[in-house]
Design an enzyme around this catalytic site. Structure first.
Site, PDB file in Angstrom:
ATOM      1  N   LYS A   1       0.810  -1.274  -0.057  1.00 23.93           N
ATOM      2  CA  LYS A   1       0.078  -0.097   0.393  1.00 23.93           C
ATOM      3  C   LYS A   1       1.026   1.175   0.190  1.00 23.93           C
ATOM      4  CE  LYS A   1      -1.642   1.267   4.164  1.00 23.93           C
ATOM      5  NZ  LYS A   1      -1.113   2.893   4.771  1.00 23.93           N
ATOM      6  N   ASN A   2       1.921   1.363   1.426  1.00 22.58           N
ATOM      7  CA  ASN A   2       2.483   2.595   1.143  1.00 22.58           C
ATOM      8  C   ASN A   2       3.032   2.787   0.173  1.00 22.58           C
ATOM      9  OD1 ASN A   2       0.912   2.681   3.547  1.00 22.58           O
ATOM     10  ND2 ASN A   2       2.560   2.120   4.706  1.00 22.58           N
TER      11      ASN A   2
ATOM     12  N   CYS B   1      -4.218  12.440  13.176  1.00 27.58           N
ATOM     13  CA  CYS B   1      -5.047  11.840  12.838  1.00 27.58           C
ATOM     14  C   CYS B   1      -4.954  10.757  13.914  1.00 27.58           C
ATOM     15  CB  CYS B   1      -4.676  10.104  11.930  1.00 27.58           C
ATOM     16  SG  CYS B   1      -2.964   9.586  12.270  1.00 27.58           S
TER      17      CYS B   1
ATOM     18  N   ARG C   1       1.210  14.086  13.113  1.00 32.44           N
ATOM     19  CA  ARG C   1       1.250  13.637  11.752  1.00 32.44           C
ATOM     20  C   ARG C   1       1.668  15.955  11.235  1.00 32.44           C
ATOM     21  NH1 ARG C   1      -0.421   8.910  10.251  1.00 32.44           N
ATOM     22  NH2 ARG C   1       0.950   9.281   8.365  1.00 32.44           N
TER      23      ARG C   1
ATOM     24  N   ASP D   1       4.353  -0.207  11.691  1.00 30.77           N
ATOM     25  CA  ASP D   1       3.151  -0.652  11.139  1.00 30.77           C
ATOM     26  C   ASP D   1       3.143  -2.014  12.224  1.00 30.77           C
ATOM     27  OD1 ASP D   1       3.679   1.099   8.590  1.00 30.77           O
ATOM     28  OD2 ASP D   1       2.735   2.145  10.404  1.00 30.77           O
TER      29      ASP D   1
ATOM     30  N   ARG E   1      -8.839  -0.141   4.249  1.00 32.37           N
ATOM     31  CA  ARG E   1      -7.673   0.727   4.337  1.00 32.37           C
ATOM     32  C   ARG E   1      -6.570   0.025   3.732  1.00 32.37           C
ATOM     33  NH1 ARG E   1      -5.806   5.280   8.110  1.00 32.37           N
ATOM     34  NH2 ARG E   1      -5.035   5.541   6.615  1.00 32.37           N
TER      35      ARG E   1
HETATM   36  C1  EPZ Z   1       4.388   6.473   6.599  1.00 32.72           C
HETATM   37  O1  EPZ Z   1       3.871   7.795   7.136  1.00 32.72           O
HETATM   38  C2  EPZ Z   1       3.417   5.674   6.550  1.00 32.72           C
HETATM   39  N1  EPZ Z   1       2.193   5.909   5.478  1.00 32.72           N
HETATM   40  C3  EPZ Z   1       3.115   5.351   7.422  1.00 32.72           C
HETATM   41  O2  EPZ Z   1       2.468   4.013   7.343  1.00 32.72           O
HETATM   42  C4  EPZ Z   1       4.218   5.078   8.414  1.00 32.72           C
HETATM   43  O3  EPZ Z   1       3.921   4.313   9.812  1.00 32.72           O
HETATM   44  C5  EPZ Z   1       5.033   5.939   8.475  1.00 32.72           C
HETATM   45  O4  EPZ Z   1       6.355   5.929   7.246  1.00 32.72           O
HETATM   46  C6  EPZ Z   1       6.652   5.805   9.826  1.00 32.72           C
HETATM   47  O5  EPZ Z   1       7.220   4.372   8.788  1.00 32.72           O
HETATM   48  C7  EPZ Z   1       2.604   6.222   4.240  1.00 32.72           C
HETATM   49  O6  EPZ Z   1       4.034   6.283   3.429  1.00 32.72           O
HETATM   50  C8  EPZ Z   1       2.052   6.582   3.437  1.00 32.72           C
HETATM   51  P1  EPZ Z   1       7.007   9.759   8.729  1.00 32.72           P
HETATM   52  P2  EPZ Z   1       4.254   9.256   7.438  1.00 32.72           P
HETATM   53  O7  EPZ Z   1       6.643  10.891   7.973  1.00 32.72           O
HETATM   54  O8  EPZ Z   1       5.400   9.417   5.772  1.00 32.72           O
HETATM   55  C9  EPZ Z   1       7.413  13.215  12.097  1.00 32.72           C
HETATM   56  C10 EPZ Z   1       0.324   2.848   7.657  1.00 32.72           C
HETATM   57  O9  EPZ Z   1      -0.040   2.389   8.370  1.00 32.72           O
HETATM   58  N2  EPZ Z   1       7.489  14.516  11.026  1.00 32.72           N
HETATM   59  O10 EPZ Z   1       7.727   8.840   8.080  1.00 32.72           O
HETATM   60  O11 EPZ Z   1       3.780  10.042   7.366  1.00 32.72           O
HETATM   61  C11 EPZ Z   1       6.216  11.983  12.540  1.00 32.72           C
HETATM   62  O12 EPZ Z   1       4.910  12.730  13.302  1.00 32.72           O
HETATM   63  C12 EPZ Z   1       0.984   4.362   7.810  1.00 32.72           C
HETATM   64  O13 EPZ Z   1       0.882   2.029   6.709  1.00 32.72           O
HETATM   65  C13 EPZ Z   1       7.015  15.449  11.516  1.00 32.72           C
HETATM   66  O14 EPZ Z   1       7.701  15.432  12.208  1.00 32.72           O
HETATM   67  O15 EPZ Z   1       5.719   9.046   8.392  1.00 32.72           O
HETATM   68  C14 EPZ Z   1       6.501  11.213  13.154  1.00 32.72           C
HETATM   69  O16 EPZ Z   1       6.703  11.198  14.555  1.00 32.72           O
HETATM   70  C15 EPZ Z   1       0.401   4.498   9.203  1.00 32.72           C
HETATM   71  N3  EPZ Z   1       7.523  16.430  10.668  1.00 32.72           N
HETATM   72  C16 EPZ Z   1       7.899  10.274  12.228  1.00 32.72           C
HETATM   73  O17 EPZ Z   1       8.424  12.144  11.357  1.00 32.72           O
HETATM   74  C17 EPZ Z   1       7.086  15.429   8.988  1.00 32.72           C
HETATM   75  O18 EPZ Z   1       6.907  16.697   8.200  1.00 32.72           O
HETATM   76  C18 EPZ Z   1       7.428   9.796  11.577  1.00 32.72           C
HETATM   77  O19 EPZ Z   1       6.493   9.750  10.421  1.00 32.72           O
HETATM   78  C19 EPZ Z   1       6.984  14.938   8.655  1.00 32.72           C
HETATM   79  C20 EPZ Z   1       6.817  13.862   9.829  1.00 32.72           C
END
Ligand code: EPZ
Length: 456
Positions: free
Chosen positions: A34-35, A128, A133, A319, A411
């Site tokens: 999915k991701n 969310c 996020r 995840d 989803r």
């Molecule tokens: C991706 O989300 C995945 N979603 C998530 O999968 C996954 O859990 C996550 O990466 C971590 O591996 C998709 O790819 C669509 P991040 P993403 O930005 O990119 C902080 C699922 O269940 N952060 O790596 O949104 C954030 O708060 C979903 O399939 C900032 O601080 O995750 C978090 O603590 C859930 N500033 C950490 O980084 C930013 O601008 C990791 O988030 C962006 C993120």
């Protein structure tokens, strides 16, 4: 391929009825990731030529992303698990809130739209059920590449600075290895003038899959999967055909379900090194794991309590934290589960305790004392991966469980209950005409407690 979009309220009156103390056996086919598919759909905006994506999972998140692209003027043809995407007639419009709402990945389009068309307008993705996020890393990186960003009334407006007609390559150091921010900035840099280096980049397989497809399209991206990625911008990207990698999170979920029921199963296709942190932990907890090409077979021998701490790839994936927590509820001994990525991803703990588990939660650390048995009950999941955890708990439990909140499950897991049924689990989806009120079933949090926000 794109499953019928099911109205949220309708999904609330559906549930999975699970007969507990189940056993699994046989082989399960793993769907496309999915991701990965979501970000590859966003990347298709970078070319006027046709992109063919194969092995795309049939999920509501994919359907939502497809609707967003169609709203931009993209022509999308669906042939079972293959998508043909043609972006030559895009008209940049402000994406309506209701389309973007509930799909954070839609925000990843901002880098592609900005670098291809010089402008982008997207609603803020918002928080969310698993956390706030933020998108500061996306915004700061785009500004460093020469974008002007205005955030007003919940809309992010991005355009090229001054009279510039392109973004300009630069050095970016991320404060955290954000998957989405890395992907947004790779897409933005792919058509920028000059070289961009992204330090502290995310190394997830889905980021690597994006780079593989972009390079097929003519991009010049080096060292994807390492903590410093180099992108030499090009003038144009071409069409291509790309097969989405297998979903390592779905794969890990099935391995965990097998360990939880002392069942031996084979999962395929997988890319074994995408699952190393998970298979290592399952071996540490007493399962034998064999790898043959793109298949993994698990032979649970015993179930010992082990500790996990989630981390960016190649660490233990956040995840799979909830499914692994469900596994540890019946392990021999005491385990400690530490969630380090998201601030609110322990929603399943309360419910597992209602089923008879013995878990103490201190902020993002769960201390689990394994118990002999947990009991089945009616439960409502509040996010995608906690729904998988509750299903695993229902399969382990004594008695019948009904899991609600399937709008989350659908989803991210393609045909999840059918795959479990093929493996021997007594499980089926029940549709209730009547709607039910919260008091009729245990919910994992008071509606007031669950911040009014959108899906992960
Ligand atoms: C991706 O989300 C995945 N979603 C998530 O999968 C996954 O859990 C996550 O990466 C971590 O591996 C998709 O790819 C669509 P991040 P993403 O930005 O990119 C902080 C699922 O269940 N952060 O790596 O949104 C954030 O708060 C979903 O399939 C900032 O601080 O995750 C978090 O603590 C859930 N500033 C950490 O980084 C930013 O601008 C990791 O988030 C962006 C993120």
């Amino acid at each position: 391929m794109i499953c019928e979009s099911i109205k949220k309220s309708y999904l609330k009156s559906q549930n999975l009825k699970i007969f507990g103390e189940g056993k699994l056996s046989g082989i399960v086919e793993i769907s496309g990731a999915k991701n990965s598919a979501l970000v590859l759909l966003a990347a298709s905006l970078l070319t006027n030529e046709r992109i063919i994506l194969e092995n795309v999972p049939s999920l509501t998140d994919i359907e939502k992303m497809g609707n967003i692209l169609k709203n931009l003027g993209v022509n999308l043809v669906v042939k079972r698990n293959q998508l043909e995407i043609d972006s030559k007639n895009i008209a940049i419009k402000e994406l309506p809130y209701e389309l973007v709402n509930g799909l954070r990945a839609s925000f990843f389009c901002i880098g592609a739209l900005l670098t291809k068309f010089g402008e982008a307008k997207l609603p803020l993705p918002g928080g969310c059920n698993i956390g706030l996020r933020p998108i500061d890393e996306h915004i700061n990186g785009l500004k460093a590449l020469g974008a002007e960003i205005l955030i007003k009334d919940g809309i992010v407006k991005a355009k090229l600075k001054g009279k510039k007609n392109r973004l300009f390559g630069t050095h970016i150091k991320l404060k955290c290895p954000s998957v989405g921010a890395t992907e947004t900035l790779i897409m933005a840099a792919s058509l920028a003038e000059g070289r961009t280096t992204i330090e502290n980049a995310a190394r997830e397989p889905e980021v690597q899959d994006l780079c593989q497809m972009l390079n097929k399209m003519g991009a010049k991206i080096y060292d994807s999967g390492k903590e410093k990625i180099i992108i030499d911008g090009v003038n144009k990207l071409n069409g291509c055909t790309h097969k989405v990698i297998p979903d390592r999170i779905e794969a890990g979920t099935f391995l965990i379900a097998a360990a939880a029921t002392s069942s031996s199963i084979t999962i395929s296709p997988v890319i074994p090194n995408h699952l190393e942190a998970v298979t290592n932990k399952l071996q540490e907890s007493g399962s034998k794991i064999t790898i043959k090409g793109n298949s993994i077979t698990i032979y649970p021998k015993e179930l010992k309590a082990v500790n996990i701490k989630t981390a960016p790839f190649p660490g233990f994936p956040t995840d799979l934290q909830a499914p692994f927590t469900a596994l540890m509820t019946i392990a021999n001994g005491e385990s400690k589960i530490t969630e380090t990525i998201f601030e609110n991803r322990m929603n399943h703990i309360h419910l597992l305790n209602e089923m008879g588990a013995s878990i103490k939660l201190n902020k993002n650390v769960a201390y689990i004392k394994g118990v002999k048995k947990i009991k089945g009950m009616d439960l409502v999941a509040s996010d995608l991966r906690s729904s998988a955890a509750l299903i695993i708990a229902g399969i382990i439990a004594k008695g019948i469980s009904r899991i609600y909140g399937l709008e989350h499950l659908d989803r991210g897991y393609e045909n999840f209950e059918s795959k479990l049924k093929i493996l021997g689990i007594k499980i089926n989806r029940e549709f209730k005409k009547r709607t039910f009120t919260e008091k009729e079933y245990k919910i994992d949090q008071d509606p007031e407690d669950v911040p009014k926000c959108r899906a992960a």
